[in-house]
Design an enzyme around this catalytic site. Sequence first.
Site, PDB file in Angstrom:
ATOM      1  N   PRO A   2       0.789  -1.123  -0.035  1.00  0.00           N
ATOM      2  CA  PRO A   2      -0.085   0.044   0.066  1.00  0.00           C
ATOM      3  C   PRO A   2       0.992   1.352  -0.125  1.00  0.00           C
ATOM      4  O   PRO A   2       1.351   1.282   0.938  1.00  0.00           O
ATOM      5  CB  PRO A   2      -0.821  -0.138   1.232  1.00  0.00           C
ATOM      6  N   GLU A   3       0.680   1.991  -1.003  1.00  0.00           N
ATOM      7  CA  GLU A   3       1.163   3.388  -0.938  1.00  0.00           C
ATOM      8  C   GLU A   3       0.082   4.250  -0.960  1.00  0.00           C
ATOM      9  O   GLU A   3      -0.877   4.050  -0.612  1.00  0.00           O
ATOM     10  CB  GLU A   3       2.146   3.531  -2.398  1.00  0.00           C
ATOM     11  N   HIS A  82      -5.361 -14.512   7.193  1.00  0.00           N
ATOM     12  CA  HIS A  82      -4.280 -13.687   7.601  1.00  0.00           C
ATOM     13  C   HIS A  82      -4.955 -12.620   8.646  1.00  0.00           C
ATOM     14  O   HIS A  82      -4.271 -11.614   8.719  1.00  0.00           O
ATOM     15  CB  HIS A  82      -3.380 -13.322   6.622  1.00  0.00           C
ATOM     16  N   ARG A 100       2.177 -10.649   5.978  1.00  0.00           N
ATOM     17  CA  ARG A 100       3.516 -10.463   6.228  1.00  0.00           C
ATOM     18  C   ARG A 100       3.791  -9.869   7.741  1.00  0.00           C
ATOM     19  O   ARG A 100       5.124  -9.674   8.079  1.00  0.00           O
ATOM     20  CB  ARG A 100       4.217  -9.826   5.046  1.00  0.00           C
TER      21      ARG A 100
END
Length: 264
Positions: A2-3, A82, A100
Amino acid sequence: MPELPEVEVTRRALLPLVRGRRIERIVHADPGRYRDTAQAEGRRVLGIGRRGKFLLFELEGAWLLVVHLGMSGGFRLAKTPHTRVVFELEDRTLYFHDPRRFGRIWAIPEAERCRVPLLCRLGPEPWDPAFTPEYLWRRLKASRRPVKAILLDQTVVAGLGNIYADEALFRAGVRPTRRGHRIRRAEAERLHGAIPRVLEEAIQAGGSTLKDQSYRRPDDRIGYFQLKLSVYGREGEPCPVCGTPIRRTVIQGRSAYYCPRCQR
DNA sequence: AACGTACCCTGCCGGC
DNA sequence: TGCCGGCAGGGTACGT
């Protein structure tokens, strides 16, 4: 992942769902991470702000729930394999998904927001009147680093990441390996214009969902800006302007994609 | 001070 | 088919 565009799309999607609602309970599925949330429980969400890649949930009592999505984080309306943190609001549940585990969450009094690393050192937003061509040129001239490394520096301008730095450099016709201090004023002006434009277009497209699908909007829809990427992830493919094969190199240990003909 | 590198995690993909 | 190295949108810590 995500930017700025993906974070902004997330903010806009969540705002109508959470504004005015009380956070009744926060349940942790990962014992070792994202733990600093206890003070958010019981508070109403008044609004959601964004600064660079940080989401800022404004809570009752002048508290903030600050969320950084890291590389693979995102909010979902349904549980995922997740899910790391579950936010139980009075009329719905939000799931923080982060395969992650690079995401970070802080609940802090608004007055102490600078305790969040980086948050108070961020450079201007790309649309901030303080982000002028002169400012960008000055920051570029002050460094011998590759121009792409300077654009990725969140203290220079907030929100660019690997995808949109490459795309802005392509649109400006500037090769990512060029050293900052050698960038001419006209090039800095082109970059200054390209940055907010590419980010705005990406927001309108719902962000970029790459091959691994790790970014999705809260309702599980994908974004579509990946279809409009000119160079990012396109090594060997023809440049959309001149047809020359796109090249990949490494800057700061990360991939950088550019057109060797359009970007000098 | 500025810069490069290693590291934090998990999953996926291509090559053999 | 299965294994293994390489790679991935983020940032920090530490070395030089």
